[in-house]
Design a protein around this motif. Structure first.
Motif, mmCIF file in Angstrom:
data_model
loop_
_atom_site.group_PDB
_atom_site.id
_atom_site.type_symbol
_atom_site.label_atom_id
_atom_site.label_comp_id
_atom_site.label_asym_id
_atom_site.label_seq_id
_atom_site.Cartn_x
_atom_site.Cartn_y
_atom_site.Cartn_z
ATOM 1 N N ALA A 21 1.017 4.172 -2.873
ATOM 2 C CA ALA A 21 0.714 5.286 -2.623
ATOM 3 C C ALA A 21 1.793 6.456 -3.279
ATOM 4 N N GLN A 22 3.297 5.931 -3.229
ATOM 5 C CA GLN A 22 4.185 6.618 -3.584
ATOM 6 C C GLN A 22 4.483 6.459 -5.413
ATOM 7 N N LEU A 46 0.846 -1.264 -0.084
ATOM 8 C CA LEU A 46 0.191 0.023 0.173
ATOM 9 C C LEU A 46 0.858 1.363 0.105
#
Length: 178
Positions: free
Chosen positions: A166-167, A162
């Motif tokens: 997200a990055q 996750l």
């Protein structure tokens, strides 16, 4: 029948945990395919109209437990500025979402390779993004990329996936505008 490589038995390496990761992969790939359907169709149409021939190509790769498969990509070689634009916005790799749905790839993992001499990679499905893609630098030497891939294989868990997901958009933007 293709010859499957045996899984390495090194201490510290653990096989992929399929349940929660697979749910994330299927749900994420389905959502992204729906969201990217129009841009993918437009890109494929432009490639077909300007370059002739197929808009998609399939490239050989090695997956979980050494299983061979073919990744889907938009054909950008010889496509000039259109191909460069598709690569810059990473739309050329978006067809690999089909590989994710088929269970050949994951959203997160080491990038697929046509063959591998790093047996630890056989414990996880190759991914569309990974730890080295979201690292601070996009020009890492091969040895550092290999170390980050190994770190992912040995330490991956859903929270790490996750965080990498997200990055990824920020890392892709940073690499495009470096």
């Amino acid at each position: 029948m293709p010859l499957l490589l045996p899984l390495p038995t090194r201490p510290g390496l653990r096989p992929a945990r399929p349940s929660a990761k697979r749910v994330l992969d299927v749900a994420g790939a389905a959502i992204l395919l729906v969201a990217l359907a129009a841009p993918l169709a437009a890109a494929a149409g432009l490639l077909y109209a300007t370059q002739g021939g197929r808009a998609f190509v399939r490239e050989p790769a090695v997956g979980l437990a050494g299983r061979p498969f073919r990744t889907w990509r938009l054909r950008t070689d010889g496509a000039g500025r259109l191909g460069a634009a598709l690569e810059r916005c990473a739309l050329d790799s978006a067809p690999q979402l089909l590989n994710v749905l088929r269970g050949e790839m994951s959203l997160v993992g080491p990038r697929p390779e046509p063959r591998t001499d790093r047996p630890e990679r056989l414990f996880v499905r190759p991914g569309m993004t990974g730890l080295w893609q979201v690292s601070a630098r996009s020009d890492l030497p091969w040895e550092e990329m290999a170390l980050l891939d190994r770190h992912y294989v040995e330490n991956h868990w859903l929270g790490m996936d996750l965080a990498i997901l997200a990055q990824t958009p920020r890392a892709a933007y940073r690499q495009r505008h470096a």
